[in-house]
Design a protein around this motif. Structure first.
Motif, mmCIF file in Angstrom:
data_model
loop_
_atom_site.group_PDB
_atom_site.id
_atom_site.type_symbol
_atom_site.label_atom_id
_atom_site.label_comp_id
_atom_site.label_asym_id
_atom_site.label_seq_id
_atom_site.Cartn_x
_atom_site.Cartn_y
_atom_site.Cartn_z
ATOM 1 N N UNK A 1 0.824 -1.210 0.000
ATOM 2 C CA UNK A 1 0.000 0.000 0.000
ATOM 3 C C UNK A 1 0.857 1.258 0.000
ATOM 4 N N UNK A 2 1.945 1.233 0.781
ATOM 5 C CA UNK A 2 2.841 2.398 0.813
ATOM 6 C C UNK A 2 3.512 2.596 -0.541
ATOM 7 N N UNK A 3 3.893 1.491 -1.177
ATOM 8 C CA UNK A 3 4.485 1.576 -2.516
ATOM 9 C C UNK A 3 3.482 2.115 -3.528
ATOM 10 N N UNK A 4 2.226 1.709 -3.365
ATOM 11 C CA UNK A 4 1.159 2.192 -4.236
ATOM 12 C C UNK A 4 1.016 3.715 -4.135
ATOM 13 N N UNK A 5 1.010 4.215 -2.898
ATOM 14 C CA UNK A 5 0.894 5.658 -2.673
ATOM 15 C C UNK A 5 2.111 6.385 -3.233
ATOM 16 N N UNK A 6 3.289 5.787 -3.051
ATOM 17 C CA UNK A 6 4.518 6.404 -3.563
ATOM 18 C C UNK A 6 4.482 6.501 -5.094
ATOM 19 N N UNK A 7 3.986 5.459 -5.745
ATOM 20 C CA UNK A 7 3.910 5.485 -7.220
ATOM 21 C C UNK A 7 2.927 6.557 -7.702
ATOM 22 N N UNK A 8 1.819 6.706 -6.984
ATOM 23 C CA UNK A 8 0.853 7.743 -7.348
ATOM 24 C C UNK A 8 1.493 9.125 -7.232
ATOM 25 N N UNK A 9 2.230 9.360 -6.128
ATOM 26 C CA UNK A 9 2.917 10.644 -5.950
ATOM 27 C C UNK A 9 3.950 10.867 -7.060
ATOM 28 N N UNK A 10 4.638 9.797 -7.430
ATOM 29 C CA UNK A 10 5.656 9.906 -8.480
ATOM 30 C C UNK A 10 5.020 10.285 -9.819
ATOM 31 N N UNK A 11 3.910 9.648 -10.145
ATOM 32 C CA UNK A 11 3.227 9.963 -11.410
ATOM 33 C C UNK A 11 2.643 11.375 -11.371
ATOM 34 N N UNK A 12 2.232 11.813 -10.190
ATOM 35 C CA UNK A 12 1.735 13.183 -10.054
ATOM 36 C C UNK A 12 2.852 14.188 -10.309
ATOM 37 N N UNK A 13 4.046 13.921 -9.761
ATOM 38 C CA UNK A 13 5.183 14.811 -9.972
ATOM 39 C C UNK A 13 5.613 14.839 -11.438
ATOM 40 N N UNK A 14 5.456 13.712 -12.119
ATOM 41 C CA UNK A 14 5.816 13.660 -13.540
ATOM 42 C C UNK A 14 4.771 14.338 -14.423
ATOM 43 N N UNK A 15 3.615 14.650 -13.863
ATOM 44 C CA UNK A 15 2.564 15.308 -14.636
ATOM 45 C C UNK A 15 1.654 14.355 -15.364
ATOM 46 N N UNK A 16 1.821 13.050 -15.141
ATOM 47 C CA UNK A 16 0.972 12.069 -15.811
ATOM 48 C C UNK A 16 -0.418 12.049 -15.180
ATOM 49 N N UNK A 17 -0.483 12.292 -13.882
ATOM 50 C CA UNK A 17 -1.769 12.346 -13.178
ATOM 51 C C UNK A 17 -2.032 13.780 -12.721
ATOM 52 N N UNK A 18 -3.302 14.142 -12.700
ATOM 53 C CA UNK A 18 -3.679 15.420 -12.115
ATOM 54 C C UNK A 18 -3.837 15.245 -10.598
ATOM 55 N N UNK A 19 -3.938 16.352 -9.882
ATOM 56 C CA UNK A 19 -4.084 16.288 -8.429
ATOM 57 C C UNK A 19 -5.360 15.559 -8.041
ATOM 58 N N UNK A 20 -6.441 15.792 -8.786
ATOM 59 C CA UNK A 20 -7.710 15.123 -8.475
ATOM 60 C C UNK A 20 -7.620 13.623 -8.717
ATOM 61 N N UNK A 21 -7.001 13.246 -9.824
ATOM 62 C CA UNK A 21 -6.842 11.814 -10.131
ATOM 63 C C UNK A 21 -5.971 11.125 -9.092
ATOM 64 N N UNK A 22 -4.875 11.783 -8.718
ATOM 65 C CA UNK A 22 -3.979 11.207 -7.709
ATOM 66 C C UNK A 22 -4.689 11.057 -6.369
ATOM 67 N N UNK A 23 -5.504 12.045 -6.021
ATOM 68 C CA UNK A 23 -6.244 11.983 -4.749
ATOM 69 C C UNK A 23 -7.211 10.811 -4.730
#
Length: 417
Positions: A370-392
């Motif tokens: 689960x922690x790795x899952x959250x970390x990957x979401x944050x990483x994709x958010x920083x790369x601009x692949x996900x928006x803040x709403x999608x990441x949330x």
């Protein structure tokens, strides 16, 4: 700050100051140093009795490096601003307090490093230099291996295909030292005193590697920092470092914290209380004191302990090498001590009810995923692949799962299909 206030005080109160005040300032500075030395001498024996032994040279540094500043200046300013105190008296007080602070910064602060070198307190011991030399040689070897692998394309990185061997060697000092192919190990006489010091130093390194591994587990979410077991594991290393001259004994500290000889009265009482209303409504109490949580905590501690020791057993020769006969003997001795400690942890793990071992290890794996899952979401958010709403939205499910692990009673996981 002390110097600026001292200069301002001198300039603004020069009509109230005389040459005699500057003389008293020097006398005050000397007396402050003498008083500090006297206090240290009085407390020397008690300090040695309750902690690490302080040598004479270390005592000199403790006396000399006692800088004066913020607290004294703040009190002097308060006195200077007090309406009931005359401007002359307040200015003179601020002059002396600020002057002592300025002198300790100008004299003690600027000469402390020279005094350390003169007393040879910054000089590495022969054993420490030997270890650093071994480490440098091993790192040079690792750098050379990586260099050759990258040039030959073993890693498949096309960015380095056109790199020049000679230019890279000029840029990387470690490659130059490895090319010399000569030993840089200090010539230290092999005797019992040297071996004893080497064993103690390697134990400290071994324990630091273990501590680093614990922090990795905490950062990965395997052992949340709010769980008592995180504190237990980290403090066990600190306790073992204090007696590193004897042997590895970090499991003894963990065993004492976990009450392996039998639950204490407080633990038995709290375990019974949290099963009754209204105490069972408080999740934090249940998470810490329930009998199930205490069992799971032991599994956490034993599992993470064995993992950290296995990691350190691999890392120690990896970083420092094992070509030298003496150092190989020392490393083998420490690894043998580590294996004895791990055997005690394994004995505890084997004695635990299998369902709690299964639950605790499943919980650790779930936390990591689960922690790795959250970390990957944050990483994709920083790369601009996900928006803040999608990441949330993606992160919400993982956070909710972590909260369920924390809040649901342990038995509920065992009873569910």
């Amino acid at each position: 700050l002390a110097g600026a206030m001292f200069a301002n005080c001198v300039l603004s109160n020069k009509q109230h100051l005389s040459v005699l005040d500057f003389g008293w300032l020097l006398v005050t500075y000397v007396l402050v140093m003498v008083v500090r030395a006297v206090i240290f001498v009085i407390l020397w024996i008690p300090l040695n009795a309750v902690g690490h032994e302080i040598s004479f040279k270390e005592g000199v540094i403790m006396v000399w490096s006692g800088l004066r500043g913020a607290v004294g200046l703040a009190l002097a300013i308060m006195v200077d601003l007090e309406p009931g105190i005359s401007e002359q008296r307040g200015g003179r007080l601020l002059f002396h307090v600020g002057g002592v602070a300025a002198l300790t910064v100008l004299i003690n602060g600027t000469t402390a490093s020279s005094l350390l070198r003169y007393l040879e307190l910054t000089k590495c011991s022969d054993v420490k230099e030997r270890m650093l030399s071994r480490f440098s040689k091993q790192e040079a070897k690792n750098a050379a291996d990586l260099f050759e692998a990258e040039l030959q394309g073993d890693h498949g990185d096309h960015r380095f295909l056109g790199a020049s061997r000679s230019i890279v060697k000029k840029m990387v000092p470690a490659l130059q030292s490895s090319a010399e192919a000569k030993s840089i190990v200090s010539d230290v006489e092999h005797n019992q005193a040297v071996e004893k010091q080497l064993v103690s130093t390697y134990r400290e390194v071994f324990l630091k590697i273990i501590q680093s591994r614990y922090w990795e587990s905490i950062e990965e979410g395997i052992v949340p920092r709010y769980l008592p077991v995180a504190r237990i594991l980290l403090s066990s290393v600190d306790t073992a470092l204090q007696v590193s001259t004897r042997s590895l004994c970090d499991w003894d500290s963990i065993g004492n914290e976990l009450s392996l000889e039998g639950p204490r009265f407080l633990e038995r009482m709290m375990a019974s209380l949290v099963g009754c209303q209204p105490f069972c409504w408080f999740q934090r109490l249940r998470r810490i004191w329930s009998a199930e949580s205490q069992q799971v905590r032991k599994v956490y501690a034993a599992t993470c302990f064995m993992d950290a020791h296995a990691h350190a057993q691999h890392e120690l020769p990896e970083h420092y090498g094992s070509e030298d006969t003496l150092e190989k003997e020392v490393q083998n001795k420490i690894i043998a001590e580590s294996q004895q400690q791990c055997a005690q942890a394994k004995e505890l793990l084997d004695s635990m009810p299998p369902q709690y071992v299964e639950l605790a290890q499943s919980e650790m794996l779930a936390r990591k995923i689960l922690h790795s899952q959250i970390h990957r979401v944050h990483h994709e958010l920083e790369r601009g692949i996900l928006t803040a709403a999608e990441a949330s939205n993606l992160e919400r499910d993982a956070d909710e799962a972590i909260r369920r692990i924390v809040n649901l009673p342990k038995d509920s996981w065992l009873s569910s299909p």
